[in-house]
Design an enzyme around this catalytic site. Sequence first.
Site, PDB file in Angstrom:
ATOM      1  N   HIS A 144       5.510  32.430 -29.059  1.00  0.00           N
ATOM      2  CA  HIS A 144       6.630  31.657 -28.538  1.00  0.00           C
ATOM      3  C   HIS A 144       6.919  31.960 -27.071  1.00  0.00           C
ATOM      4  CE1 HIS A 144       8.348  31.192 -32.886  1.00  0.00           C
ATOM      5  NE2 HIS A 144       7.272  30.449 -32.673  1.00  0.00           N
ATOM      6  N   PHE A 381       5.324  36.052 -36.920  1.00  0.00           N
ATOM      7  CA  PHE A 381       4.885  36.772 -35.719  1.00  0.00           C
ATOM      8  C   PHE A 381       5.227  36.044 -34.418  1.00  0.00           C
ATOM      9  CE2 PHE A 381       1.454  37.112 -39.049  1.00  0.00           C
ATOM     10  CZ  PHE A 381       2.043  38.170 -39.714  1.00  0.00           C
ATOM     11  N   CYS A 382       6.364  35.352 -34.394  1.00  0.00           N
ATOM     12  CA  CYS A 382       6.770  34.574 -33.209  1.00  0.00           C
ATOM     13  C   CYS A 382       5.675  33.602 -32.782  1.00  0.00           C
ATOM     14  CB  CYS A 382       7.158  35.487 -32.058  1.00  0.00           C
ATOM     15  SG  CYS A 382       8.639  36.459 -32.373  1.00  0.00           S
ATOM     16  N   ALA A 383       4.964  33.071 -33.769  1.00  0.00           N
ATOM     17  CA  ALA A 383       3.921  32.072 -33.526  1.00  0.00           C
ATOM     18  C   ALA A 383       3.958  31.082 -34.686  1.00  0.00           C
ATOM     19  CB  ALA A 383       2.554  32.741 -33.408  1.00  0.00           C
TER      20      ALA A 383
END
Length: 436
Positions: A144, A381-383
């Site tokens: 992100h 995982f911020c993805a």
Amino acid sequence: MSTLTIFTSASARAAEAPAEAPAPAAARPVPAVLGADLKVPVKGGRLVSYANLDYAASAPCLEPVSAAVAAALPAYSSVHRGAGYASQLTTARYEQARHTVGAFAGARPGDAVIFTRNTTDATNLLARSLPEGTTAVVFDTEHHASLLPWPRSVRLAPPAFPGEAVRAADETLAAIDGPKLLVVTAASNVTGELWPIAALAHIAHRHGARILVDAAQLVPHRRLNLTALDLDYVAFSGHKLYAPFGAGVLIGRRDWLAEAEPYLKGGGAVRSVAGGVEWHDDPEPRHEAGTPNVLGAIALAAACDALSATGWTPLVREEERLIARLRAGLASIEGVRELSLWGDDHPRVGIVSFTVVGRPAREVAEVLSGEYGIGVRDGKFCAHPFVRHLVGTENGHPDGGCADGAASAVRASIGIGTTQEHVDRLIEALRDLTAR
């Protein structure tokens, strides 16, 4: 051999290959990490040695990093504007840290090296510095931090193979008028897979674009040379690089940064405030207003020094041995599936994400921690777009069968301090869990 093959191969070699010949282990010992002897409670009240397999989130502190911070503390003072001895010494240490970090990344002589809080902060700084009308081109595989900051962007679907990534970037950049920036990771924080950044840089420059590389997951594992790879900007974080003291860095070409509005407006960013404001022309003071995180910068530089002094050869060899053992173990367990964008044979760093059939990722992580003393990461995982793409219809559900309604996975990541026992413990724990 095609041009595309040449550049893709060069990228993999530059990201993976050690920069120097192997050094004797006795002359260049691998630095130790703090917390290697940590004991944690598990079910039944026992204490066991902690198996930290969560390096990709935040790596533990290297002992030389802790020592460097401890050495700086007695003379800690403000920087740049003090005449006293402590202030002068601290300023010298801070500016030396800037030089050290730039050299570690292979920066060009004229590049700016701006200290930030982390990779996210560094990326947002560049996003605020883009010339008006700039279009960012970014893949949906990004963290992100690279996916979200851009005021104007074109998002590309996950490529099926590295050459498709280069082709998609080529076609997209060719269709964009005005300033443009290609944004790409060097190593995925989800799969660990290495991206063809040299080939992508070549394509970007062919279309008059610049490239920003998120190197947060690369620099703890492989040498980075910004100059050799012909990158315009790189960003990375201290907390991924064994320096958990709240610093990151943006390194790259000065012109956009020198012409942009200061990232923060305040003391240190100005030359003069009289009838108007005269801002610093140099990007470093211009975008580092206020008292900077001096100890974070010193810590980051100490980590760079420690890794460079050790040499990449022993670090890479041990990581490759452990990650191969981990991946082979996971592949041997029925119901465990490793996530990969480009297949089992594609080069990667020490990061593996996987799912367990019939088990939500959070449950797996909690059992590993509570019963076996193993620390892993679970979630997206911020993805988020990338993990959803990889998990797909896992367990027969469109969301991966996760209770929170969004695809999730478990991530195990290794680094300095990881042992074979840690890897084997995870494999055996998963074998026990899937047999229940």
